[in-house]
Write a protein that holds these residues in place. Sequence first.
Motif, PDB file in Angstrom:
ATOM      1  N   LEU A   1       7.519  16.401  -9.789  1.00 47.90           N
ATOM      2  CA  LEU A   1       7.277  16.224 -11.468  1.00 47.90           C
ATOM      3  C   LEU A   1       5.762  15.464 -11.540  1.00 47.90           C
ATOM      4  N   ARG A   2       5.429  15.848 -12.450  1.00 44.13           N
ATOM      5  CA  ARG A   2       3.915  15.773 -12.873  1.00 44.13           C
ATOM      6  C   ARG A   2       3.800  14.299 -13.151  1.00 44.13           C
ATOM      7  N   ILE A   3       2.562  13.737 -12.740  1.00 43.37           N
ATOM      8  CA  ILE A   3       1.709  12.415 -13.088  1.00 43.37           C
ATOM      9  C   ILE A   3       0.831  12.484 -13.892  1.00 43.37           C
ATOM     10  N   VAL A   4       1.194  12.635 -15.809  1.00 42.97           N
ATOM     11  CA  VAL A   4       0.380  13.141 -16.216  1.00 42.97           C
ATOM     12  C   VAL A   4      -0.643  12.132 -16.940  1.00 42.97           C
TER      13      VAL A   4
ATOM     14  N   ASN B   1       1.334  -1.647  -0.270  1.00 39.07           N
ATOM     15  CA  ASN B   1      -0.145   0.552   0.200  1.00 39.07           C
ATOM     16  C   ASN B   1       0.832   1.588  -0.289  1.00 39.07           C
ATOM     17  N   LEU B   2       1.762   1.330  -0.936  1.00 39.77           N
ATOM     18  CA  LEU B   2       2.206   2.338  -0.398  1.00 39.77           C
ATOM     19  C   LEU B   2       2.949   3.539  -1.793  1.00 39.77           C
ATOM     20  N   THR B   3       1.378   3.286  -3.115  1.00 39.86           N
ATOM     21  CA  THR B   3       1.083   3.906  -3.770  1.00 39.86           C
ATOM     22  C   THR B   3       1.285   5.390  -4.028  1.00 39.86           C
ATOM     23  N   GLY B   4       0.183   5.684  -2.642  1.00 43.96           N
ATOM     24  CA  GLY B   4       0.375   6.879  -2.384  1.00 43.96           C
ATOM     25  C   GLY B   4       2.008   7.983  -1.367  1.00 43.96           C
ATOM     26  N   LYS B   5       2.699   7.095  -1.349  1.00 40.74           N
ATOM     27  CA  LYS B   5       3.473   7.587  -0.750  1.00 40.74           C
ATOM     28  C   LYS B   5       4.895   7.980  -2.018  1.00 40.74           C
ATOM     29  N   VAL B   6       4.830   6.745  -2.536  1.00 48.11           N
ATOM     30  CA  VAL B   6       5.235   6.257  -3.506  1.00 48.11           C
ATOM     31  C   VAL B   6       4.784   8.073  -4.564  1.00 48.11           C
ATOM     32  N   ASN B   7       4.240   8.178  -4.678  1.00 47.81           N
ATOM     33  CA  ASN B   7       3.671   9.791  -5.896  1.00 47.81           C
ATOM     34  C   ASN B   7       3.396  10.704  -4.270  1.00 47.81           C
TER      35      ASN B   7
ATOM     36  N   ILE C   1       7.241  11.306  -5.785  1.00 44.05           N
ATOM     37  CA  ILE C   1       7.413  12.396  -7.063  1.00 44.05           C
ATOM     38  C   ILE C   1       6.642  13.562  -7.185  1.00 44.05           C
ATOM     39  N   GLU C   2       5.469  13.987  -6.254  1.00 39.46           N
ATOM     40  CA  GLU C   2       5.827  14.594  -6.677  1.00 39.46           C
ATOM     41  C   GLU C   2       5.608  16.343  -6.347  1.00 39.46           C
TER      42      GLU C   2
ATOM     43  N   VAL D   1       1.592  -0.094 -11.064  1.00 39.37           N
ATOM     44  CA  VAL D   1       0.963   0.967 -11.100  1.00 39.37           C
ATOM     45  C   VAL D   1       1.737   2.149 -12.467  1.00 39.37           C
ATOM     46  N   VAL D   2       1.690   1.283 -13.386  1.00 39.60           N
ATOM     47  CA  VAL D   2       2.417   2.303 -14.786  1.00 39.60           C
ATOM     48  C   VAL D   2       2.256   3.386 -15.078  1.00 39.60           C
ATOM     49  N   GLN D   3       3.365   4.474 -14.844  1.00 39.62           N
ATOM     50  CA  GLN D   3       3.014   6.068 -15.099  1.00 39.62           C
ATOM     51  C   GLN D   3       3.856   6.550 -16.307  1.00 39.62           C
ATOM     52  N   VAL D   4       3.311   8.268 -16.466  1.00 41.71           N
ATOM     53  CA  VAL D   4       4.154   9.064 -17.478  1.00 41.71           C
ATOM     54  C   VAL D   4       4.083  10.235 -16.695  1.00 41.71           C
ATOM     55  N   LEU D   5       5.385  10.591 -16.061  1.00 41.09           N
ATOM     56  CA  LEU D   5       5.664  11.249 -15.398  1.00 41.09           C
ATOM     57  C   LEU D   5       6.439  12.604 -16.025  1.00 41.09           C
ATOM     58  N   GLU D   6       5.582  14.269 -15.939  1.00 40.65           N
ATOM     59  CA  GLU D   6       6.168  14.826 -17.345  1.00 40.65           C
ATOM     60  C   GLU D   6       6.675  16.378 -15.914  1.00 40.65           C
ATOM     61  N   GLY D   7       8.162  16.756 -16.447  1.00 41.86           N
ATOM     62  CA  GLY D   7       8.718  17.614 -16.019  1.00 41.86           C
ATOM     63  C   GLY D   7      10.019  17.956 -16.281  1.00 41.86           C
ATOM     64  N   ASP D   8      10.765  19.171 -15.807  1.00 39.51           N
ATOM     65  CA  ASP D   8      12.078  19.541 -16.194  1.00 39.51           C
ATOM     66  C   ASP D   8      13.442  18.536 -16.238  1.00 39.51           C
ATOM     67  N   ASN D   9      13.737  18.264 -17.239  1.00 39.96           N
ATOM     68  CA  ASN D   9      14.497  17.507 -16.900  1.00 39.96           C
ATOM     69  C   ASN D   9      14.310  16.146 -16.629  1.00 39.96           C
ATOM     70  N   ALA D  10      13.175  16.049 -16.787  1.00 40.63           N
ATOM     71  CA  ALA D  10      12.115  14.239 -15.775  1.00 40.63           C
ATOM     72  C   ALA D  10      12.796  12.896 -15.775  1.00 40.63           C
ATOM     73  N   VAL D  11      13.953  12.859 -16.840  1.00 34.41           N
ATOM     74  CA  VAL D  11      14.412  11.714 -16.566  1.00 34.41           C
ATOM     75  C   VAL D  11      15.392  11.582 -15.688  1.00 34.41           C
ATOM     76  N   ALA D  12      16.685  12.236 -16.229  1.00 39.13           N
ATOM     77  CA  ALA D  12      17.352  12.837 -15.060  1.00 39.13           C
ATOM     78  C   ALA D  12      16.705  12.705 -13.615  1.00 39.13           C
ATOM     79  N   ARG D  13      15.132  14.116 -13.477  1.00 38.88           N
ATOM     80  CA  ARG D  13      15.528  14.212 -12.319  1.00 38.88           C
ATOM     81  C   ARG D  13      14.585  13.172 -11.512  1.00 38.88           C
ATOM     82  N   TYR D  14      13.970  11.907 -12.234  1.00 39.68           N
ATOM     83  CA  TYR D  14      12.921  10.991 -11.417  1.00 39.68           C
ATOM     84  C   TYR D  14      14.255  10.172 -10.787  1.00 39.68           C
TER      85      TYR D  14
END
Length: 139
Positions: free
Chosen positions: A31-34, A17-23, A26-27, A72-85
């Motif tokens: 990073l925005r979960i799009v 049950n860590l989906t919310g904590k991981v999100n 991320i937020e 949970v599969v996700q697309v994340l968006e943001g400045d330099n999202a690959v390196a940032r994540y």
Amino acid sequence: MTERTFSIIKPDATKRNLTGKVNAVIEDAGLRIVAQRRIKMTKAQAEKFYEVHAARPFYGELVEFMTSEPVVVQVLEGDNAVARYREVMGATNPEQAAPGTIRKLYALSVGENSVHGSDSQENAAIEIAQFFTAADIPG
Ligand code: CMP
């Protein structure tokens, strides 16, 4: 530069049950979960996704783990999202992960390491396309 990356919240995390904590991590990192969907990966999907690791000794174990519980599969968006994540996730091995990273906070081991993130923009596009269409990503 604004870009997108692909993320998976793995079975060890969804099971606890860590989906919310991981999100939240991320937020909080900007990073925005799009796009986001909870799925049970098929063996064929996991084998294809991790094709690059097919020759590794842990491949079978990895495919078994990724299909053991929903992810949970996700697309994340943001400045330099690959390196940032990748910064936000921390090192693959949680013992080497920096404080405050998702893997330091939540991962159990190098295999059960709670999250996946794309390692390049090129792979991000390939990985996103395996699980989402443009219509799934409102932006
Ligand atoms: P991921 O970023 O999803 O990409 C490949 C995955 O293989 C990695 O995270 C780990 O979960 C897994 N992995 C890497 N090294 C090992 C290992 N030595 N034993 C088991 N799994 C591993």
